[in-house]
Design a protein around this motif. Structure first.
Motif, PDB file in Angstrom:
ATOM      1  N   THR A  49      45.343  -0.655   6.142  1.00  7.77           N
ATOM      2  CA  THR A  49      45.240  -1.644   7.223  1.00  7.77           C
ATOM      3  C   THR A  49      44.952  -0.965   8.557  1.00  7.77           C
ATOM      4  OG1 THR A  49      46.773  -3.124   6.090  1.00  7.77           O
ATOM      5  CG2 THR A  49      46.447  -3.483   8.445  1.00  7.77           C
ATOM      6  N   LEU A  50      45.681   0.119   8.845  1.00  6.13           N
ATOM      7  CA  LEU A  50      45.463   0.849  10.100  1.00  6.13           C
ATOM      8  C   LEU A  50      44.055   1.422  10.152  1.00  6.13           C
ATOM      9  CD1 LEU A  50      48.897   2.699  10.329  1.00  6.13           C
ATOM     10  CD2 LEU A  50      48.081   0.895  11.856  1.00  6.13           C
ATOM     11  N   GLU A  51      43.563   1.876   9.010  1.00  9.64           N
ATOM     12  CA  GLU A  51      42.207   2.431   8.958  1.00  9.64           C
ATOM     13  C   GLU A  51      41.170   1.336   9.199  1.00  9.64           C
ATOM     14  OE1 GLU A  51      39.468   5.164   5.936  1.00  9.64           O
ATOM     15  OE2 GLU A  51      41.394   4.351   5.260  1.00  9.64           O
ATOM     16  N   GLU A  52      41.388   0.180   8.604  1.00  9.88           N
ATOM     17  CA  GLU A  52      40.455  -0.934   8.780  1.00  9.88           C
ATOM     18  C   GLU A  52      40.371  -1.374  10.231  1.00  9.88           C
ATOM     19  OE1 GLU A  52      39.870  -5.571   7.276  1.00  9.88           O
ATOM     20  OE2 GLU A  52      41.471  -4.323   6.452  1.00  9.88           O
ATOM     21  N   ARG A  53      41.498  -1.288  10.945  1.00 10.67           N
ATOM     22  CA  ARG A  53      41.532  -1.710  12.349  1.00 10.67           C
ATOM     23  C   ARG A  53      41.180  -0.587  13.322  1.00 10.67           C
ATOM     24  NH1 ARG A  53      43.987  -6.687  12.982  1.00 10.67           N
ATOM     25  NH2 ARG A  53      43.031  -6.539  15.041  1.00 10.67           N
ATOM     26  N   GLY A  54      40.865   0.590  12.804  1.00 14.97           N
ATOM     27  CA  GLY A  54      40.411   1.678  13.660  1.00 14.97           C
ATOM     28  C   GLY A  54      41.504   2.544  14.251  1.00 14.97           C
ATOM     29  N   PHE A  55      42.751   2.375  13.808  1.00 13.35           N
ATOM     30  CA  PHE A  55      43.844   3.189  14.342  1.00 13.35           C
ATOM     31  C   PHE A  55      44.020   4.501  13.572  1.00 13.35           C
ATOM     32  CE2 PHE A  55      44.849  -0.965  16.017  1.00 13.35           C
ATOM     33  CZ  PHE A  55      45.295  -0.682  17.295  1.00 13.35           C
ATOM     34  N   ILE A  56      43.429   4.578  12.385  1.00 13.32           N
ATOM     35  CA  ILE A  56      43.470   5.788  11.572  1.00 13.32           C
ATOM     36  C   ILE A  56      42.049   6.106  11.110  1.00 13.32           C
ATOM     37  CG2 ILE A  56      44.220   6.772   9.357  1.00 13.32           C
ATOM     38  CD1 ILE A  56      46.492   6.748  11.231  1.00 13.32           C
ATOM     39  N   LEU A  57      41.693   7.384  11.128  1.00 12.10           N
ATOM     40  CA  LEU A  57      40.414   7.842  10.590  1.00 12.10           C
ATOM     41  C   LEU A  57      40.678   8.765   9.409  1.00 12.10           C
ATOM     42  CD1 LEU A  57      38.385   8.679  13.826  1.00 12.10           C
ATOM     43  CD2 LEU A  57      38.163   6.665  12.378  1.00 12.10           C
ATOM     44  N   ARG A  58      39.793   8.731   8.422  1.00  9.97           N
ATOM     45  CA  ARG A  58      39.951   9.531   7.212  1.00  9.97           C
ATOM     46  C   ARG A  58      38.838  10.572   7.139  1.00  9.97           C
ATOM     47  NH1 ARG A  58      42.684   8.425   2.532  1.00  9.97           N
ATOM     48  NH2 ARG A  58      43.054   6.282   3.278  1.00  9.97           N
ATOM     49  N   ASN A  59      39.217  11.806   6.790  1.00  8.83           N
ATOM     50  CA  ASN A  59      38.247  12.876   6.563  1.00  8.83           C
ATOM     51  C   ASN A  59      38.670  13.589   5.281  1.00  8.83           C
ATOM     52  OD1 ASN A  59      36.293  14.821   6.720  1.00  8.83           O
ATOM     53  ND2 ASN A  59      37.337  16.032   8.299  1.00  8.83           N
ATOM     54  N   ASP A  72      40.837  14.160   2.296  1.00  7.74           N
ATOM     55  CA  ASP A  72      42.230  13.777   2.054  1.00  7.74           C
ATOM     56  C   ASP A  72      43.079  13.878   3.317  1.00  7.74           C
ATOM     57  OD1 ASP A  72      42.247  16.515   2.330  1.00  7.74           O
ATOM     58  OD2 ASP A  72      43.690  16.857   0.712  1.00  7.74           O
ATOM     59  N   LYS A  73      42.439  14.158   4.425  1.00  6.38           N
ATOM     60  CA  LYS A  73      43.153  14.274   5.700  1.00  6.38           C
ATOM     61  C   LYS A  73      42.991  12.994   6.533  1.00  6.38           C
ATOM     62  CE  LYS A  73      44.766  18.558   5.686  1.00  6.38           C
ATOM     63  NZ  LYS A  73      46.191  18.901   5.934  1.00  6.38           N
ATOM     64  N   LEU A  74      44.042  12.657   7.269  1.00  4.28           N
ATOM     65  CA  LEU A  74      44.038  11.485   8.135  1.00  4.28           C
ATOM     66  C   LEU A  74      44.322  11.911   9.565  1.00  4.28           C
ATOM     67  CD1 LEU A  74      46.270   9.395   5.743  1.00  4.28           C
ATOM     68  CD2 LEU A  74      43.842   8.962   6.128  1.00  4.28           C
ATOM     69  N   ARG A  75      43.772  11.166  10.516  1.00  5.32           N
ATOM     70  CA  ARG A  75      44.028  11.444  11.928  1.00  5.32           C
ATOM     71  C   ARG A  75      43.959  10.145  12.722  1.00  5.32           C
ATOM     72  NH1 ARG A  75      39.751  15.201  14.668  1.00  5.32           N
ATOM     73  NH2 ARG A  75      40.599  16.631  13.098  1.00  5.32           N
ATOM     74  N   LEU A  76      44.393  10.196  13.977  1.00  2.51           N
ATOM     75  CA  LEU A  76      44.355   9.010  14.831  1.00  2.51           C
ATOM     76  C   LEU A  76      42.917   8.567  15.072  1.00  2.51           C
ATOM     77  CD1 LEU A  76      47.068   9.864  17.509  1.00  2.51           C
ATOM     78  CD2 LEU A  76      47.287   8.311  15.560  1.00  2.51           C
ATOM     79  N   GLY A  77      42.714   7.246  15.120  1.00  6.01           N
ATOM     80  CA  GLY A  77      41.384   6.705  15.299  1.00  6.01           C
ATOM     81  C   GLY A  77      41.068   6.324  16.735  1.00  6.01           C
ATOM     82  N   TYR A  78      39.869   5.823  16.922  1.00  4.59           N
ATOM     83  CA  TYR A  78      39.370   5.537  18.271  1.00  4.59           C
ATOM     84  C   TYR A  78      40.155   4.436  18.972  1.00  4.59           C
ATOM     85  CZ  TYR A  78      37.099   1.596  15.958  1.00  4.59           C
ATOM     86  OH  TYR A  78      36.857   0.466  15.237  1.00  4.59           O
ATOM     87  N   ARG A  79      40.758   3.513  18.222  1.00  6.23           N
ATOM     88  CA  ARG A  79      41.511   2.433  18.851  1.00  6.23           C
ATOM     89  C   ARG A  79      42.697   2.964  19.655  1.00  6.23           C
ATOM     90  NH1 ARG A  79      38.921  -2.355  19.519  1.00  6.23           N
ATOM     91  NH2 ARG A  79      37.901  -3.004  17.601  1.00  6.23           N
ATOM     92  N   VAL A  80      43.309   4.046  19.169  1.00  7.85           N
ATOM     93  CA  VAL A  80      44.425   4.649  19.897  1.00  7.85           C
ATOM     94  C   VAL A  80      43.949   5.143  21.252  1.00  7.85           C
ATOM     95  CG1 VAL A  80      46.129   6.511  19.884  1.00  7.85           C
ATOM     96  CG2 VAL A  80      45.621   5.265  17.774  1.00  7.85           C
TER      97      VAL A  80
END
Length: 250
Positions: free
Chosen positions: A51-61, A63-71
């Protein structure tokens, strides 16, 4: 929904925020690492992250995750002139240029202190102070300020929630806080990290309530105890100007 402290909270929202806060210390994390940190099974974390990824709060690279542009969009709104960290930045730069050392601004949050603003020294050998760092309240010059200048009942509440290290003598520490309050500044010599020293003073906002701790830090080779005592009046002058500025927004 759950009731905590007399307030209704939404568990899914709490868990999503817990996931985002995992990135306060690390830039990239795996799903397994996040699940371990917040104490949830991976399937639950996977659904929340989706859900967070869909809304842009999480980005996936991979198997790694990081904060997305929405933050970052939200963070951009913090850099307004009614934000103390931004409002006081020119005064911090002025103090850095005057004394030549790294300048930091801290606030208390629970049993920790958070660096909300920093101006790095221009010297080759310097202390790098990352903004957003969360540090323990039981050590460091700024911690002593944040504990020494709050009302006694508030200080006791904070002290009771702290996870005290076994090698720290509480009565001695409390005596140091009394001395800090009397002198108006606090010193630390290699208390949190080897080779580093700092001197800090309080910044008071409206009604003379403690708003933040202002500090300069650097290597012990430059910031000797005598030098920090000599610098303390300059910090107090800067803190007084900052307090006047803060009273215009509080």
């Amino acid at each position: 929904m759950e009731e905590r402290g007399g307030k209704l909270t939404v568990r899914a929202v709490e868990r999503a925020l817990d996931i985002l806060m995992c990135f306060a210390q690390d830039q990239d994390l795996t799903l397994t690492e996040i699940a371990g940190r917040i104490g949830l099974n991976k399937s639950t974390v996977h659904r929340l992250i989706a859900t967070l990824e869909e809304r842009g709060f999480i980005l996936r690279n991979g198997d790694k995750l990081r904060l997305g542009y929405r933050v970052w969009e939200l963070a951009a709104n913090l850099t307004q002139m009614d934000d103390p960290a931004q409002l006081l930045l020119p005064e911090m730069e002025r103090l850095r240029d005057q004394l030549g050392e790294t300048v930091s601004l801290y606030v208390q949050d629970g049993d920790a202190r958070i660096r909300i603003q920093a101006v790095q020294s221009n010297q080759a050998i310097r202390r790098v102070a990352p903004v957003g760092a969360r540090l323990p309240l039981y050590v460091g010059a700024s911690s002593k300020i944040l504990l020494a200048f709050v009302p006694v009942e508030e200080r006791e509440r904070i002290l009771n929630m702290m996870d005290w290290p076994a090698n720290l003598d509480q009565p001695t520490y409390l005596k140091q806080l009394d001395e800090v309050r009397a002198e108006g500044f606090a010193l630390s010599m290699e208390e949190r990290e080897p080779g580093a020293a700092a001197v800090a003073v309080p910044v008071f906002g409206r009604d003379q309530q403690l708003a933040a701790a202002l500090s300069i830090s650097g290597p012990v080779s430059r910031l000797t105890q005598d030098m920090m005592i000599e610098y303390a009046p300059f910090l107090k002058e800067a803190a007084a100007r900052m307090g006047t500025m803060m009273r215009t927004i509080t």
